[in-house]
Scaffold this motif. Structure first.
Motif, PDB file in Angstrom:
ATOM      1  N   ASP A  29       0.853  -1.183   0.000  1.00 54.64           N
ATOM      2  CA  ASP A  29       0.000   0.000   0.000  1.00 54.64           C
ATOM      3  C   ASP A  29       0.888   1.233   0.000  1.00 54.64           C
ATOM      4  N   GLY A  30       0.497   2.227  -0.730  1.00 51.28           N
ATOM      5  CA  GLY A  30       1.235   3.476  -0.724  1.00 51.28           C
ATOM      6  C   GLY A  30       2.123   3.694  -1.925  1.00 51.28           C
ATOM      7  N   ASN A  31       2.130   2.758  -2.849  1.00 52.42           N
ATOM      8  CA  ASN A  31       2.979   2.923  -4.035  1.00 52.42           C
ATOM      9  C   ASN A  31       2.570   4.140  -4.861  1.00 52.42           C
ATOM     10  N   SER A  32       1.276   4.342  -5.022  1.00 55.81           N
ATOM     11  CA  SER A  32       0.793   5.490  -5.798  1.00 55.81           C
ATOM     12  C   SER A  32       1.114   6.797  -5.078  1.00 55.81           C
ATOM     13  N   ARG A  33       0.911   6.819  -3.754  1.00 56.20           N
ATOM     14  CA  ARG A  33       1.217   8.033  -2.983  1.00 56.20           C
ATOM     15  C   ARG A  33       2.711   8.355  -3.048  1.00 56.20           C
ATOM     16  N   TRP A  34       3.554   7.307  -2.958  1.00 59.41           N
ATOM     17  CA  TRP A  34       5.003   7.506  -3.044  1.00 59.41           C
ATOM     18  C   TRP A  34       5.359   8.125  -4.397  1.00 59.41           C
ATOM     19  N   GLU A  36       3.445   9.845  -6.391  1.00 58.95           N
ATOM     20  CA  GLU A  36       2.928  11.212  -6.463  1.00 58.95           C
ATOM     21  C   GLU A  36       3.850  12.183  -5.711  1.00 58.95           C
ATOM     22  N   ARG A  37       4.300  11.794  -4.517  1.00 59.81           N
ATOM     23  CA  ARG A  37       5.204  12.658  -3.743  1.00 59.81           C
ATOM     24  C   ARG A  37       6.532  12.875  -4.464  1.00 59.81           C
ATOM     25  N   MET A  44       5.406   3.896 -11.933  1.00 58.38           N
ATOM     26  CA  MET A  44       6.753   3.892 -11.361  1.00 58.38           C
ATOM     27  C   MET A  44       6.696   3.561  -9.868  1.00 58.38           C
ATOM     28  N   GLY A  45       5.642   4.017  -9.208  1.00 58.80           N
ATOM     29  CA  GLY A  45       5.467   3.674  -7.795  1.00 58.80           C
ATOM     30  C   GLY A  45       5.240   2.189  -7.621  1.00 58.80           C
ATOM     31  N   HIS A  46       4.434   1.615  -8.500  1.00 60.52           N
ATOM     32  CA  HIS A  46       4.184   0.166  -8.419  1.00 60.52           C
ATOM     33  C   HIS A  46       5.454  -0.620  -8.749  1.00 60.52           C
ATOM     34  N   ALA A  47       6.232  -0.145  -9.705  1.00 65.44           N
ATOM     35  CA  ALA A  47       7.490  -0.827 -10.047  1.00 65.44           C
ATOM     36  C   ALA A  47       8.463  -0.753  -8.872  1.00 65.44           C
ATOM     37  N   ALA A  48       8.530   0.410  -8.218  1.00 64.65           N
ATOM     38  CA  ALA A  48       9.425   0.552  -7.062  1.00 64.65           C
ATOM     39  C   ALA A  48       8.975  -0.371  -5.926  1.00 64.65           C
TER      40      ALA A  48
END
Length: 82
Positions: A29-34, A36-37, A44-48
Motif C-alpha cells: 500500500d502506498g505505491n501510488s502516494r510515493w 505522487e510525492r 513507477m510507484g508500483h514498479a518501485a
C-alpha cells in the motif's frame, strides 16, 4: 495429535522459532502516494514497490539457505561424534 513436518517439529524445541508465524503476508500500500510525492507516474510507484518486495524475498531466501547450511553442518558434526 497435530501433523508436523520434521522442520516444524524441531523448531518447537527452540523458543524463538516456536513463536514465529509459518506464513506472512505483505500488503503493498502506498505505491501510488510515493510516486505522487516524487512527481512520478503511478506505474513507477508500483514498479518501485515490486522491486522492494523482490529484494525482501531474495534476502529471506538467502537467510533460509544459510539456515539450511548451518543445519547440515550441525548434522555432519553430530555424525562425526558417533
Amino acid at each position: 495429535k497435530t501433523s508436523e513436518t520434521p522442520s516444524t517439529a524441531q523448531s518447537t524445541h527452540n523458543p524463538i522459532l516456536r513463536d514465529l508465524p509459518r506464513h506472512i503476508a505483505f500488503i503493498c500500500d502506498g505505491n501510488s502516494r510515493w510516486a505522487e510525492r516524487n512527481s512520478l507516474p503511478k506505474s513507477m510507484g508500483h514498479a518501485a514497490g515490486a522491486d522492494r518486495v523482490m529484494n525482501l524475498l531474495k534476502a529471506l531466501q538467502s537467510q533460509s539457505r544459510w539456515q539450511q547450511q548451518q543445519k547440515q553442518q550441525r548434522q555432519r558434526q553430530q555424525q562425526q561424534k558417533q
